[in-house]
Structure formats: structure tokens, C-alpha cells
Design an enzyme around this catalytic site. Structure first.
Site, PDB file in Angstrom:
ATOM      1  N   GLY A  17       0.803  -1.216   0.000  1.00  0.00           N
ATOM      2  CA  GLY A  17       0.000   0.000   0.000  1.00  0.00           C
ATOM      3  C   GLY A  17       0.840   1.272   0.000  1.00  0.00           C
ATOM      4  O   GLY A  17       0.442   2.281  -0.588  1.00  0.00           O
ATOM      5  N   ASN A  18       2.036   1.211   0.634  1.00  0.00           N
ATOM      6  CA  ASN A  18       2.876   2.420   0.727  1.00  0.00           C
ATOM      7  C   ASN A  18       3.475   2.823  -0.621  1.00  0.00           C
ATOM      8  O   ASN A  18       4.005   3.916  -0.752  1.00  0.00           O
ATOM      9  CB  ASN A  18       3.991   2.222   1.772  1.00  0.00           C
ATOM     10  CG  ASN A  18       5.005   1.159   1.378  1.00  0.00           C
ATOM     11  OD1 ASN A  18       4.673   0.182   0.710  1.00  0.00           O
ATOM     12  ND2 ASN A  18       6.247   1.337   1.790  1.00  0.00           N
ATOM     13  N   LYS A 135     -13.696  -9.996   6.435  1.00  0.00           N
ATOM     14  CA  LYS A 135     -12.836  -8.908   5.944  1.00  0.00           C
ATOM     15  C   LYS A 135     -13.666  -7.632   5.802  1.00  0.00           C
ATOM     16  O   LYS A 135     -14.555  -7.548   4.950  1.00  0.00           O
ATOM     17  CB  LYS A 135     -12.249  -9.355   4.593  1.00  0.00           C
ATOM     18  CG  LYS A 135     -11.496  -8.301   3.857  1.00  0.00           C
ATOM     19  CD  LYS A 135     -10.033  -8.321   4.200  1.00  0.00           C
ATOM     20  CE  LYS A 135      -9.317  -7.178   3.507  1.00  0.00           C
ATOM     21  NZ  LYS A 135      -8.132  -6.735   4.200  1.00  0.00           N
ATOM     22  N   LYS A 220      -3.618 -10.099  -1.389  1.00  0.00           N
ATOM     23  CA  LYS A 220      -2.733  -9.858  -2.537  1.00  0.00           C
ATOM     24  C   LYS A 220      -1.415 -10.642  -2.422  1.00  0.00           C
ATOM     25  O   LYS A 220      -0.834 -11.023  -3.437  1.00  0.00           O
ATOM     26  CB  LYS A 220      -2.468  -8.360  -2.732  1.00  0.00           C
ATOM     27  CG  LYS A 220      -1.512  -7.716  -1.737  1.00  0.00           C
ATOM     28  CD  LYS A 220      -0.305  -7.113  -2.426  1.00  0.00           C
ATOM     29  CE  LYS A 220       0.722  -6.494  -1.537  1.00  0.00           C
ATOM     30  NZ  LYS A 220       0.671  -6.480  -0.110  1.00  0.00           N
ATOM     31  N   LYS A 282       2.042 -12.344   4.650  1.00  0.00           N
ATOM     32  CA  LYS A 282       3.232 -12.280   3.784  1.00  0.00           C
ATOM     33  C   LYS A 282       4.119 -13.504   4.025  1.00  0.00           C
ATOM     34  O   LYS A 282       4.599 -14.133   3.084  1.00  0.00           O
ATOM     35  CB  LYS A 282       4.034 -11.000   4.046  1.00  0.00           C
ATOM     36  CG  LYS A 282       3.262  -9.751   3.698  1.00  0.00           C
ATOM     37  CD  LYS A 282       4.112  -8.507   3.878  1.00  0.00           C
ATOM     38  CE  LYS A 282       3.266  -7.248   3.873  1.00  0.00           C
ATOM     39  NZ  LYS A 282       2.333  -7.125   2.760  1.00  0.00           N
TER      40      LYS A 282
HETATM   41  P1  ADP Z   1       1.223  -3.928   2.698  1.00  0.00           P
HETATM   42  O1  ADP Z   1       0.364  -2.791   2.277  1.00  0.00           O
HETATM   43  O2  ADP Z   1       2.596  -3.862   2.129  1.00  0.00           O
HETATM   44  O3  ADP Z   1       0.574  -5.277   2.520  1.00  0.00           O
HETATM   45  P2  ADP Z   1       0.865  -4.273   5.580  1.00  0.00           P
HETATM   46  O4  ADP Z   1       0.612  -3.098   6.477  1.00  0.00           O
HETATM   47  O5  ADP Z   1      -0.263  -5.184   5.301  1.00  0.00           O
HETATM   48  O6  ADP Z   1       1.499  -3.678   4.257  1.00  0.00           O
HETATM   49  O7  ADP Z   1       2.061  -5.150   6.191  1.00  0.00           O
HETATM   50  C1  ADP Z   1       3.324  -4.592   6.497  1.00  0.00           C
HETATM   51  C2  ADP Z   1       3.410  -4.190   7.950  1.00  0.00           C
HETATM   52  O8  ADP Z   1       3.496  -5.327   8.803  1.00  0.00           O
HETATM   53  C3  ADP Z   1       4.648  -3.426   8.335  1.00  0.00           C
HETATM   54  O9  ADP Z   1       4.557  -2.077   7.989  1.00  0.00           O
HETATM   55  C4  ADP Z   1       4.726  -3.649   9.853  1.00  0.00           C
HETATM   56  O10 ADP Z   1       4.157  -2.571  10.548  1.00  0.00           O
HETATM   57  C5  ADP Z   1       3.850  -4.864  10.093  1.00  0.00           C
HETATM   58  N1  ADP Z   1       4.474  -5.973  10.837  1.00  0.00           N
HETATM   59  C6  ADP Z   1       3.777  -6.816  11.626  1.00  0.00           C
HETATM   60  N2  ADP Z   1       4.554  -7.742  12.184  1.00  0.00           N
HETATM   61  C7  ADP Z   1       5.819  -7.494  11.755  1.00  0.00           C
HETATM   62  C8  ADP Z   1       7.085  -8.109  11.980  1.00  0.00           C
HETATM   63  N3  ADP Z   1       7.192  -9.175  12.777  1.00  0.00           N
HETATM   64  N4  ADP Z   1       8.170  -7.597  11.375  1.00  0.00           N
HETATM   65  C9  ADP Z   1       8.042  -6.530  10.559  1.00  0.00           C
HETATM   66  N5  ADP Z   1       6.884  -5.891  10.314  1.00  0.00           N
HETATM   67  C10 ADP Z   1       5.766  -6.366  10.883  1.00  0.00           C
HETATM   68 MG    MG Z   2      -1.210  -6.000   3.538  1.00  0.00          MG
END
Ligand code: ADP
Ligand code: MG
Length: 320
Positions: A17-18, A135, A220, A282
Site C-alpha cells: 500500500g505504501n 474482511k 494480494k 506475507k
Molecule cells: P502492505 O500494504 O505492504 O501489505 P501491511 O501493512 O499489510 O502492508 O504489512 C506490512 C506491515 O506489517 C509493516 O509495515 C509492519 O508494521 C507490520 N508488521 C507486523 N509484524 C511485523 C514483523 N514481525 N516484522 C516486521 N513488520 C511487521
Molecule cells: Mg497488507
């Protein structure tokens, strides 16, 4: 058009998303194009280093904007079904990325073209998540509106921790990337492909074996992993808001990870080190990718993608 040479390798790069919305004050379409361009600088860097790239992306906030517009214009215009929101955002975000890549290619003298494939993703109509939609999508509603929508539109609605009511939909697992042959052919021909945007448009097969859109959302990262396996990608990159993955994330004893084996990934996931709805999917997606024949996956942020590929940062996950 540059053809595929034996030295080129294929990477699926899932941008988070970023890469489109940096913060709440920069959500307009021009802002999103500017943000996309920043990530595309690094994707083009990868391409110049010999990678054939398939870009995938999320669409959560963008679908939210469409639903909100739809909500505000109910008195005059028809609703936009969720599968159609998926198609709309794949097209619009695909355009943002296509144009950003095009401009970056020209700037750097790279003879490549980017193309977006509107992608349907098959899900099982008996996926357990359809029985327990969870969701949240769209805006918050008051109780009366929520009940009305449940009765008139057969929405599933839930009360969200005192913040109001929201519609919830199923989040089924992706089974098959319908347009996978088109995507693979384009990659083999040297095109940079943008696909499975927002996890793909969820479709089910009806009794006559026809595809029909369904009101659901596919993760995704899961869809990107399935795509990476289906086209036999050499690498799966997840570009998100953190440079590395951590154990005990945001706690005093936090520890950044450079490398994980699939075994460690499974263990830490089970131990709850990765937050549900953000890092957990992820890591799960990467585990499936490696189990499905993938060799290597990488998690980092957009600005560090090239350094991570040189082994200088990011969290690498491998089978051993
Ligand atoms: P995206 O839009 O890339 O899918 P998300 O917000 O869904 O982003 O997932 C990424 C986020 O997961 C990071 O920004 C972080 O805040 C969070 N996060 C949760 N657990 C962890 C972890 N163990 N290590 C690193 N980041 C983590
Ligand atoms: Mg995400």
C-alpha cells in the site's frame, strides 16, 4: 522489444500500500502516481540488473474510495459490485504503474514496455470463509443503515469495536490465476507485466462452468505467491513498509532478521511473531511459494529493493 535472454530471471514483485499512498494527506490520484513513480525507480533498477519483473499490488484504500463515492451517490446512480471495483482499480492502478514505468524507462534509456493484465482469480465457492465473512470493506455505518443493508442487500455486517458498523466479506484462498498463460507469454516476450492487482478479481465457477464475479477479497500476497508458482518465477519479492522482518516486532527485545529458512518461518509464524492481517499473510504466502517450488523470497521496502538483491539488507527466506 528486448527478448528473453538466457541470463534473465523472473521475479514477481508484490508492492504494498505504501507504494501508492504514503500517508492520509496524499491520497489523490496525482499523489498516487507520484508515489508509484518512486517505487518504479527501484523496479527499473532491478530490470536493468537482468530481472524480468511481474508487478502485483494491493487496492484496499482505492476500493474503499469507489465504495464511498457509490455510497454518496446512491440517490442517483447504481451500486458498483465488489468484483467490478476490483476491475476498476486494477485498470486505474495498472495505468499509474504503466505510466511510471514508461517514464522511468525513457529517462534511463531502457527499451521495455509495461502492460497491465486485468486478472481474474478462481476461488472455491465452498471456501470456508464464505460461511464466515470477516474482511471489513467500505465505510462505517450507523446501526440502522447496517440493518437495512443486511435486509435489503443481504450484506454481512458487523459492529467494529465501538467504531460503528461495517460490511464484511469473505477472504477465500486463490486457486487458479485465470489469465496465467497470457501473463507468462507476455513475460517471455520481454514485457513488464502488472497483474493480480488487489489479489485479483475473485471469480467462482457456476453449475454451467462459467466464471462469475463474487463479492469477496483475495489477499494480494497469497495471490502473488500463487502467480509466482504458476509462472515458475525464480524470486518472489514483497515490497512493504519495513526494511526487514522482526521477531518481537515493536517490543524492547525486537530482533531484525536477515535470513529465515522455511522451517524457521513456519515456527515463528506459529509463535505469533507476525501480526495477523499484515506480516502474517506475507510470511504464509512465502511459505506456500517455497513449498510450491520457489527457491527464494525477499521482504524489504521499495527504496532498498536493489540493495536487498545484492544481499545487503532485507529479510531473505529460502528452503534451507
Ligand atoms: P502492505 O500494504 O505492504 O501489505 P501491511 O501493512 O499489510 O502492508 O504489512 C506490512 C506491515 O506489517 C509493516 O509495515 C509492519 O508494521 C507490520 N508488521 C507486523 N509484524 C511485523 C514483523 N514481525 N516484522 C516486521 N513488520 C511487521
Ligand atoms: Mg497488507
Amino acid at each position: 522489444m528486448e527478448g528473453k535472454t538466457p541470463t534473465r530471471r523472473v521475479a514477481v514483485v508484490a508492492v504494498g500500500g505504501n507504494s501508492l499512498i504514503t500517508d492520509a494527506k496524499h491520497q489523490s490520484v496525482p499523489d498516487q502516481i507520484r508515489a508509484a513513480r518512486k517505487t518504479c525507480v527501484h523496479i527499473v533498477g532491478m530490470i536493468q540488473n537482468g530481472w524480468d519483473v511481474v508487478v502485483t499490488h494491493g487496492n484496499g484504500p482505492q476500493v474503499g474510495f469507489i465504495l464511498r463515492r457509490s455510497e454518496l451517490s446512491r440517490h442517483e446512480l447504481h451500486d458498483v459490485p465488489l468484483d467490478s471495483c476490483g476491475a476498476d482499480t486494477q485498470g486505474a492502478i495498472g495505468y499509474d504503474i504503466q505510466q511510471s514505468l514508461h517514464n522511468e524507462f525513457r529517462l534511463r534509456g531502457v527499451d521495455k514496455q509495461a502492460v497491465t493484465v486485468v486478472t481474474q482469480v478462481l476461488v472455491d465457492k465452498d471456501d470456508p470463509s464464505f460461511r464466515k465473512p470477516s474482511k471489513p470493506i467500505g465505510s462505517f455505518m450507523d446501526e440502522q443503515t447496517a440493518i437495512e443493508r443486511r435486509e435489503k442487500e443481504r450484506w454481512d455486517v458487523v459492529e467494529d469495536a465501538g467504531r460503528g458498523w461495517r460490511r464484511v466479506v469473505a477472504s477465500p484462498l486463490p486457486k487458479e490465476i485465470i489469465e496465467h498463460k497470457a501473463i507468462k507469454t507476455l513475460v517471455d516476450q520481454g514485457f513488464v507485466v502488472i497483474a493480480v492487482g488487489g489479489g485479483g478479481i475473485p471469480v467462482v465457477e457456476n453449475d454451467r462452468h462459467e466464471l462469475v464475479g463474487t463479492a469477496a477479497v483475495i489477499d494480494k500476497d497469497y495471490a502473488s505467491a500463487l502467480l509466482a508458482n504458476t509462472i515458475g518465477a525464480d524470486l518472489f519479492v514483497i515490497s512493504t513498509a519495513v526494511e526487514k522482518v522482526a521477531l518481537n516486532y515493536n517490543k524492547p527485545n525486537q530482533r531484525w532478521l536477515d535470513h529465515l529458512t522455511i522451517e524457521e518461518a513456519r515456527r515463528y509464524l506459529a509463535e505469533g511473531h507476525f501480526a495477523k492481517g499484515s506480516m502474517a499473510p506475507k510470511i504464509q504466502a512465502i511459505i506456500w511459494y517455497l513449498e510450491g517450488g520457489g527457491r527464494e523470497a525477499l521482504i524489504t521496502n521499495p527504496e532498498n529493493v536493489e540493495r536487498a538483491l545484492q544481499g545487503k539488507t532485507g529479510t531473505r527466506v529460502t528452503r534451507e
